[in-house]
Design a protein around this motif. Sequence first.
Motif, PDB file in Angstrom:
ATOM      1  N   ASP A   1       0.832  -1.207   0.000  1.00  0.00           N
ATOM      2  CA  ASP A   1       0.000   0.000   0.000  1.00  0.00           C
ATOM      3  C   ASP A   1       0.868   1.260   0.000  1.00  0.00           C
ATOM      4  O   ASP A   1       0.588   2.214  -0.725  1.00  0.00           O
ATOM      5  CB  ASP A   1      -0.941   0.016   1.202  1.00  0.00           C
ATOM      6  CG  ASP A   1      -2.077  -0.984   1.082  1.00  0.00           C
ATOM      7  OD1 ASP A   1      -2.283  -1.538  -0.018  1.00  0.00           O
ATOM      8  OD2 ASP A   1      -2.750  -1.216   2.108  1.00  0.00           O
ATOM      9  N   PHE A   2       1.908   1.253   0.815  1.00  0.00           N
ATOM     10  CA  PHE A   2       2.818   2.396   0.855  1.00  0.00           C
ATOM     11  C   PHE A   2       3.423   2.635  -0.528  1.00  0.00           C
ATOM     12  O   PHE A   2       3.444   3.758  -1.027  1.00  0.00           O
ATOM     13  CB  PHE A   2       3.928   2.166   1.886  1.00  0.00           C
ATOM     14  CG  PHE A   2       5.000   3.217   1.842  1.00  0.00           C
ATOM     15  CD1 PHE A   2       4.859   4.395   2.557  1.00  0.00           C
ATOM     16  CD2 PHE A   2       6.147   3.028   1.090  1.00  0.00           C
ATOM     17  CE1 PHE A   2       5.835   5.383   2.515  1.00  0.00           C
ATOM     18  CE2 PHE A   2       7.133   4.003   1.036  1.00  0.00           C
ATOM     19  CZ  PHE A   2       6.984   5.183   1.745  1.00  0.00           C
ATOM     20  N   ALA A   3       3.912   1.571  -1.155  1.00  0.00           N
ATOM     21  CA  ALA A   3       4.542   1.696  -2.475  1.00  0.00           C
ATOM     22  C   ALA A   3       3.551   2.204  -3.519  1.00  0.00           C
ATOM     23  O   ALA A   3       3.910   2.994  -4.397  1.00  0.00           O
ATOM     24  CB  ALA A   3       5.119   0.353  -2.900  1.00  0.00           C
ATOM     25  N   GLU A   4       2.312   1.790  -3.410  1.00  0.00           N
ATOM     26  CA  GLU A   4       1.270   2.234  -4.343  1.00  0.00           C
ATOM     27  C   GLU A   4       0.899   3.701  -4.116  1.00  0.00           C
ATOM     28  O   GLU A   4       0.756   4.464  -5.073  1.00  0.00           O
ATOM     29  CB  GLU A   4       0.035   1.347  -4.190  1.00  0.00           C
ATOM     30  CG  GLU A   4      -1.047   1.593  -5.209  1.00  0.00           C
ATOM     31  CD  GLU A   4      -0.660   1.160  -6.613  1.00  0.00           C
ATOM     32  OE1 GLU A   4      -1.145   1.792  -7.565  1.00  0.00           O
ATOM     33  OE2 GLU A   4       0.137   0.215  -6.754  1.00  0.00           O
ATOM     34  N   ARG A   5       0.755   4.077  -2.866  1.00  0.00           N
ATOM     35  CA  ARG A   5       0.303   5.436  -2.539  1.00  0.00           C
ATOM     36  C   ARG A   5       1.382   6.500  -2.713  1.00  0.00           C
ATOM     37  O   ARG A   5       1.075   7.664  -2.929  1.00  0.00           O
ATOM     38  CB  ARG A   5      -0.213   5.474  -1.091  1.00  0.00           C
ATOM     39  CG  ARG A   5      -1.538   4.746  -0.944  1.00  0.00           C
ATOM     40  CD  ARG A   5      -2.127   4.752   0.461  1.00  0.00           C
ATOM     41  NE  ARG A   5      -1.810   5.908   1.247  1.00  0.00           N
ATOM     42  CZ  ARG A   5      -1.485   5.863   2.546  1.00  0.00           C
ATOM     43  NH1 ARG A   5      -1.433   4.704   3.168  1.00  0.00           N
ATOM     44  NH2 ARG A   5      -1.230   6.949   3.221  1.00  0.00           N
ATOM     45  N   PHE A   6       2.649   6.079  -2.606  1.00  0.00           N
ATOM     46  CA  PHE A   6       3.751   7.040  -2.669  1.00  0.00           C
ATOM     47  C   PHE A   6       4.779   6.617  -3.728  1.00  0.00           C
ATOM     48  O   PHE A   6       5.887   6.168  -3.398  1.00  0.00           O
ATOM     49  CB  PHE A   6       4.413   7.182  -1.297  1.00  0.00           C
ATOM     50  CG  PHE A   6       3.466   7.621  -0.225  1.00  0.00           C
ATOM     51  CD1 PHE A   6       3.058   8.947  -0.131  1.00  0.00           C
ATOM     52  CD2 PHE A   6       2.957   6.700   0.684  1.00  0.00           C
ATOM     53  CE1 PHE A   6       2.173   9.347   0.872  1.00  0.00           C
ATOM     54  CE2 PHE A   6       2.074   7.082   1.680  1.00  0.00           C
ATOM     55  CZ  PHE A   6       1.678   8.411   1.765  1.00  0.00           C
ATOM     56  N   PRO A   7       4.419   6.751  -5.005  1.00  0.00           N
ATOM     57  CA  PRO A   7       5.302   6.255  -6.072  1.00  0.00           C
ATOM     58  C   PRO A   7       6.647   6.965  -6.167  1.00  0.00           C
ATOM     59  O   PRO A   7       7.574   6.429  -6.762  1.00  0.00           O
ATOM     60  CB  PRO A   7       4.479   6.474  -7.340  1.00  0.00           C
ATOM     61  CG  PRO A   7       3.484   7.510  -6.990  1.00  0.00           C
ATOM     62  CD  PRO A   7       3.210   7.355  -5.524  1.00  0.00           C
ATOM     63  N   ASN A   8       6.783   8.147  -5.576  1.00  0.00           N
ATOM     64  CA  ASN A   8       8.045   8.887  -5.641  1.00  0.00           C
ATOM     65  C   ASN A   8       8.815   8.886  -4.327  1.00  0.00           C
ATOM     66  O   ASN A   8       9.810   9.605  -4.194  1.00  0.00           O
ATOM     67  CB  ASN A   8       7.780  10.332  -6.086  1.00  0.00           C
ATOM     68  CG  ASN A   8       7.176  10.367  -7.479  1.00  0.00           C
ATOM     69  OD1 ASN A   8       7.615   9.659  -8.373  1.00  0.00           O
ATOM     70  ND2 ASN A   8       6.146  11.180  -7.657  1.00  0.00           N
ATOM     71  N   ALA A   9       8.377   8.092  -3.382  1.00  0.00           N
ATOM     72  CA  ALA A   9       9.035   8.048  -2.075  1.00  0.00           C
ATOM     73  C   ALA A   9      10.447   7.474  -2.190  1.00  0.00           C
ATOM     74  O   ALA A   9      10.686   6.542  -2.961  1.00  0.00           O
ATOM     75  CB  ALA A   9       8.220   7.205  -1.103  1.00  0.00           C
ATOM     76  N   LYS A  10      11.366   8.042  -1.419  1.00  0.00           N
ATOM     77  CA  LYS A  10      12.751   7.557  -1.432  1.00  0.00           C
ATOM     78  C   LYS A  10      12.850   6.109  -0.964  1.00  0.00           C
ATOM     79  O   LYS A  10      13.721   5.369  -1.415  1.00  0.00           O
ATOM     80  CB  LYS A  10      13.626   8.443  -0.543  1.00  0.00           C
ATOM     81  CG  LYS A  10      13.870   9.814  -1.107  1.00  0.00           C
ATOM     82  CD  LYS A  10      14.777  10.622  -0.205  1.00  0.00           C
ATOM     83  CE  LYS A  10      14.997  12.002  -0.769  1.00  0.00           C
ATOM     84  NZ  LYS A  10      15.885  12.810   0.077  1.00  0.00           N
ATOM     85  N   LYS A  11      11.984   5.722  -0.088  1.00  0.00           N
ATOM     86  CA  LYS A  11      12.024   4.362   0.485  1.00  0.00           C
ATOM     87  C   LYS A  11      11.122   3.375  -0.267  1.00  0.00           C
ATOM     88  O   LYS A  11      10.859   2.284   0.226  1.00  0.00           O
ATOM     89  CB  LYS A  11      11.637   4.399   1.963  1.00  0.00           C
ATOM     90  CG  LYS A  11      12.628   5.134   2.830  1.00  0.00           C
ATOM     91  CD  LYS A  11      13.922   4.384   2.918  1.00  0.00           C
ATOM     92  CE  LYS A  11      14.897   5.017   3.888  1.00  0.00           C
ATOM     93  NZ  LYS A  11      16.123   4.258   3.993  1.00  0.00           N
ATOM     94  N   ARG A  12      10.660   3.745  -1.442  1.00  0.00           N
ATOM     95  CA  ARG A  12       9.740   2.867  -2.185  1.00  0.00           C
ATOM     96  C   ARG A  12      10.406   1.541  -2.551  1.00  0.00           C
ATOM     97  O   ARG A  12       9.786   0.482  -2.462  1.00  0.00           O
ATOM     98  CB  ARG A  12       9.231   3.557  -3.442  1.00  0.00           C
ATOM     99  CG  ARG A  12       8.153   2.734  -4.150  1.00  0.00           C
ATOM    100  CD  ARG A  12       7.435   3.561  -5.199  1.00  0.00           C
ATOM    101  NE  ARG A  12       6.290   2.838  -5.699  1.00  0.00           N
ATOM    102  CZ  ARG A  12       6.311   2.103  -6.808  1.00  0.00           C
ATOM    103  NH1 ARG A  12       7.406   2.002  -7.522  1.00  0.00           N
ATOM    104  NH2 ARG A  12       5.216   1.475  -7.189  1.00  0.00           N
ATOM    105  N   THR A  13      11.662   1.584  -2.970  1.00  0.00           N
ATOM    106  CA  THR A  13      12.330   0.325  -3.319  1.00  0.00           C
ATOM    107  C   THR A  13      12.429  -0.583  -2.093  1.00  0.00           C
ATOM    108  O   THR A  13      12.229  -1.790  -2.198  1.00  0.00           O
ATOM    109  CB  THR A  13      13.723   0.553  -3.919  1.00  0.00           C
ATOM    110  OG1 THR A  13      14.492   1.362  -3.041  1.00  0.00           O
ATOM    111  CG2 THR A  13      13.641   1.187  -5.292  1.00  0.00           C
ATOM    112  N   ASP A  14      12.721   0.013  -0.935  1.00  0.00           N
ATOM    113  CA  ASP A  14      12.768  -0.784   0.299  1.00  0.00           C
ATOM    114  C   ASP A  14      11.399  -1.377   0.608  1.00  0.00           C
ATOM    115  O   ASP A  14      11.291  -2.545   1.004  1.00  0.00           O
ATOM    116  CB  ASP A  14      13.222   0.075   1.484  1.00  0.00           C
ATOM    117  CG  ASP A  14      14.675   0.494   1.393  1.00  0.00           C
ATOM    118  OD1 ASP A  14      15.458  -0.164   0.673  1.00  0.00           O
ATOM    119  OD2 ASP A  14      15.029   1.493   2.035  1.00  0.00           O
ATOM    120  N   ALA A  15      10.356  -0.567   0.436  1.00  0.00           N
ATOM    121  CA  ALA A  15       9.000  -1.053   0.704  1.00  0.00           C
ATOM    122  C   ALA A  15       8.657  -2.227  -0.211  1.00  0.00           C
ATOM    123  O   ALA A  15       8.116  -3.247   0.245  1.00  0.00           O
ATOM    124  CB  ALA A  15       7.986   0.073   0.529  1.00  0.00           C
TER     125      ALA A  15
END
Length: 122
Positions: A17-31
């Motif tokens: 959900d985090f990765a979907e909601r925040f596609p530009n987040a720095k931690k997306r790859t970690d998520a």
Amino acid sequence: MQYNRQKYQDAYTRLSDFAERFPNAKKRTDALWYAGFSAYLDGAYGQARTAWERLLVDHPKSQMTAHAHYWVGRAYAKSKRSEKAAAAYRKAFNHAPLSYYGFMASARLKEMGEKTVFAPPP
């Protein structure tokens, strides 16, 4: 975090959900990485592949590329899909042959009867 409590399905859901909601987040790859690993530990190999394949598509230059290819292979192997597993291991090896995951992919391919050869650049 649910991952640390070994509530892997809940961790997968929250991280995805985090990765979907925040596609530009720095931690997306970690998520995406931990979402996949949470699903893998829960035995949900299709969900694991989905998270790792999303990481590979959305972040092809990530430092986690070899990791993701290798674990996609492991998930395919757990699902008894050896040809797909071998293809993922080859990608991990070809992407980073001298890395930990490159060596691990080479070992898995050797177990499957396939020889890998590292060819240094010209």
